[in-house]
Design an enzyme around this catalytic site. Structure first.
Site, short mmCIF file in Angstrom:
data_model
loop_
_atom_site.label_atom_id
_atom_site.label_comp_id
_atom_site.label_asym_id
_atom_site.label_seq_id
_atom_site.Cartn_x
_atom_site.Cartn_y
_atom_site.Cartn_z
CE1 TYR A 55 -3.46 -2.46 -0.37
CE2 TYR A 55 -4.10 -2.10 1.88
CZ TYR A 55 -4.31 -2.71 0.66
OH TYR A 55 -5.37 -3.57 0.50
CG ASN A 161 -8.76 -9.97 -4.44
OD1 ASN A 161 -9.83 -9.40 -4.46
ND2 ASN A 161 -7.66 -9.41 -3.98
CB SER A 212 -13.46 -1.12 -3.35
OG SER A 212 -12.11 -0.73 -3.40
CG PHE A 220 -19.84 9.14 -3.38
CD1 PHE A 220 -20.99 9.26 -2.60
CD2 PHE A 220 -18.83 8.30 -2.94
CE1 PHE A 220 -21.12 8.56 -1.42
CE2 PHE A 220 -18.95 7.60 -1.76
CZ PHE A 220 -20.09 7.72 -1.00
N GLY A 268 -10.29 8.42 4.89
CA GLY A 268 -9.44 8.98 5.93
C GLY A 268 -10.13 10.13 6.64
P1 NAP Z 1 -13.94 2.82 -0.50
O1 NAP Z 1 -14.62 3.16 0.79
O2 NAP Z 1 -14.72 2.17 -1.56
O3 NAP Z 1 -13.29 4.13 -1.15
C1 NAP Z 1 -12.64 5.10 -0.37
C2 NAP Z 1 -12.54 6.35 -1.19
O4 NAP Z 1 -13.86 6.89 -1.34
C3 NAP Z 1 -11.69 7.41 -0.53
O5 NAP Z 1 -10.91 8.05 -1.51
C4 NAP Z 1 -12.72 8.36 0.06
O6 NAP Z 1 -12.24 9.68 0.11
C5 NAP Z 1 -13.84 8.24 -0.95
N1 NAP Z 1 -15.14 8.57 -0.34
C6 NAP Z 1 -15.69 8.01 0.75
N2 NAP Z 1 -16.88 8.58 1.04
C7 NAP Z 1 -17.08 9.51 0.09
C8 NAP Z 1 -18.13 10.44 -0.15
N3 NAP Z 1 -19.20 10.50 0.65
N4 NAP Z 1 -18.01 11.25 -1.22
C9 NAP Z 1 -16.93 11.17 -2.03
N5 NAP Z 1 -15.88 10.33 -1.85
C10 NAP Z 1 -15.95 9.50 -0.78
O7 NAP Z 1 -12.72 1.92 -0.08
P2 NAP Z 1 -11.29 1.61 -0.74
O8 NAP Z 1 -10.33 2.60 -0.19
O9 NAP Z 1 -11.36 1.44 -2.19
O10 NAP Z 1 -11.02 0.21 -0.06
C11 NAP Z 1 -11.16 0.06 1.36
C12 NAP Z 1 -10.04 -0.77 1.91
O11 NAP Z 1 -10.14 -2.08 1.35
C13 NAP Z 1 -8.63 -0.31 1.55
O12 NAP Z 1 -8.16 0.69 2.44
C14 NAP Z 1 -7.85 -1.59 1.72
O13 NAP Z 1 -7.55 -1.78 3.09
C15 NAP Z 1 -8.84 -2.65 1.26
N6 NAP Z 1 -8.63 -3.08 -0.15
C16 NAP Z 1 -8.28 -4.39 -0.36
C17 NAP Z 1 -8.09 -4.85 -1.66
C18 NAP Z 1 -7.70 -6.29 -1.88
O14 NAP Z 1 -7.38 -6.66 -3.01
N7 NAP Z 1 -7.71 -7.10 -0.84
C19 NAP Z 1 -8.26 -3.99 -2.75
C20 NAP Z 1 -8.63 -2.67 -2.50
C21 NAP Z 1 -8.83 -2.23 -1.19
P3 NAP Z 1 -11.96 10.40 1.56
O15 NAP Z 1 -10.77 9.70 2.15
O16 NAP Z 1 -11.72 11.80 1.18
O17 NAP Z 1 -13.20 10.22 2.41
#
Ligand code: NAP
Length: 302
Positions: A55, A161, A212, A220, A268
């Protein structure tokens, strides 16, 4: 307040919402701000944190570890998840010519040692194989897992995955149960609900971890017909159930799945984390669930 749930191995409990740290390097926080964010989500009961070695281009674990080192006593309250096996072409690893996967024993062990040093902890609660590796020798992975467990470096193991057959293959060589399969689940992509992945986990009473959930924020802002249909439906349901925002409907939609996914949040922004906690109070009806399904697919159920 967020409750704890027992994972398949009863000794391990996770919070029913998990804080993801994939995007930590983008948050532009000082070490003190990172510590404050960690303390704020711990106060909400979010005790499980999700990392991976890669990451932030191999930076995020160290950024987290630097913050944790400011208050090491917090370690006892945390369950730390991290991952290995994606090898990125990165300046840190100049000998690599191409992104690829590596589930060799030596790579798994080296990766865990790096994660422990970066996170500044003595052990990892759950190690996941990040992506299925076509060259995975399940016997070799089992040897690596056994050594890491015996050395006290990793307590539990899981995957991410993985297709059901890949999950079964690895499980067949292990004495300990795999604790989870971490997979993408959101209203734009819920393939795992149809390809047997979630069925397998429900059968084994294993909680999936959902990544995600908000499609990386795309839900959004995306402009495709699918995005617009899904947003419109989520907004209608938000007003029906009294939710403040569509993210709360999305978390309730994911939690409606009978395999009982544990959602990983990627924001965050602590106010968005608080909003997700509020979503734990909502339960969608079958019809509300399927309205999102139909909006996503663009057609009714067959
Ligand atoms: P997500 O919650 O789908 O997306 C987070 C993003 O959405 C951030 O950039 C956030 O921005 C934005 N966001 C959230 N609320 C919002 C709103 N109301 N309006 C506009 N933008 C908004 O999660 P993700 O980060 O993609 O994934 C979550 C976690 O899953 C990761 O941190 C990681 O730990 C894990 N992950 C695992 C894999 C895997 O292959 N195992 C792959 C991807 C992710 P702000 O920070 O500004 O709120």
């Amino acid at each position: 307040m967020v409750n704890q749930v027992a994972m398949v191995a009863q000794q391990l409990q996770f919070s029913e919402l998990v804080q993801g740290y994939w995007r930590l390097a983008e948050w532009g926080m000082t070490a003190q701000q990172r510590l404050a964010f960690l303390e704020q989500h711990l106060e909400l009961g979010i005790t499980t944190v999700d990392h991976a070695d890669i990451y932030g281009g191999y930076q995020c674990e160290a950024l987290f570890g630097e913050a944790l080192a400011l208050k090491p006593s917090l370690r006892q309250q945390l369950q730390i998840v991290t991952k290995c096996d994606i090898n990125l072409y990165n300046p840190k690893y100049p000998h690599r010519n191409i992104n690829h996967y590596d589930t060799s024993k030596s790579h798994i062990i080296d990766s865990v040692n790096n994660s422990l040093a970066n996170l500044r902890v003595d052990n990892i609660d759950l190690l996941l194989i990040h992506r299925p590796d076509v060259l995975m020798d399940a016997d070799e992975v089992a040897v690596a897992f056994t050594e890491l467990k015996q050395q006290g470096k990793v307590n539990h193991f899981g995957v991410s995955n993985f297709a059901p057959a890949q999950f079964d293959l690895l499980q067949s060589r292990l004495e300990q149960p795999l604790v989870t399969n971490q997979v993408e689940i959101n209203p734009l992509n819920f393939e795992v609900a149809h390809d047997g992945t979630l069925d397998q986990l429900q059968m084994k009473r294993i909680h999936p971890m959902a990544w995600s959930c908000l499609a990386g924020g795309d839900i959004f802002s995306g402009n495709s017909e699918q995005h617009v249909r899904v947003r419109t439906t989520l907004t209608e349901i938000a007003s029906e159930i009294g939710a403040d925002s569509i993210d709360q409907v999305i978390y309730a939609w994911i939690r409606r799945l009978p395999s009982n996914p544990i959602a990983i949040m990627g924001s965050g922004n602590i106010e968005r984390v608080r909003s997700a906690v509020t979503a734990l109070d909502f339960t969608l009806s079958r019809e509300q669930f399927y309205r999102v399904w139909v909006a996503s697919k663009g057609h009714g159920v067959p």
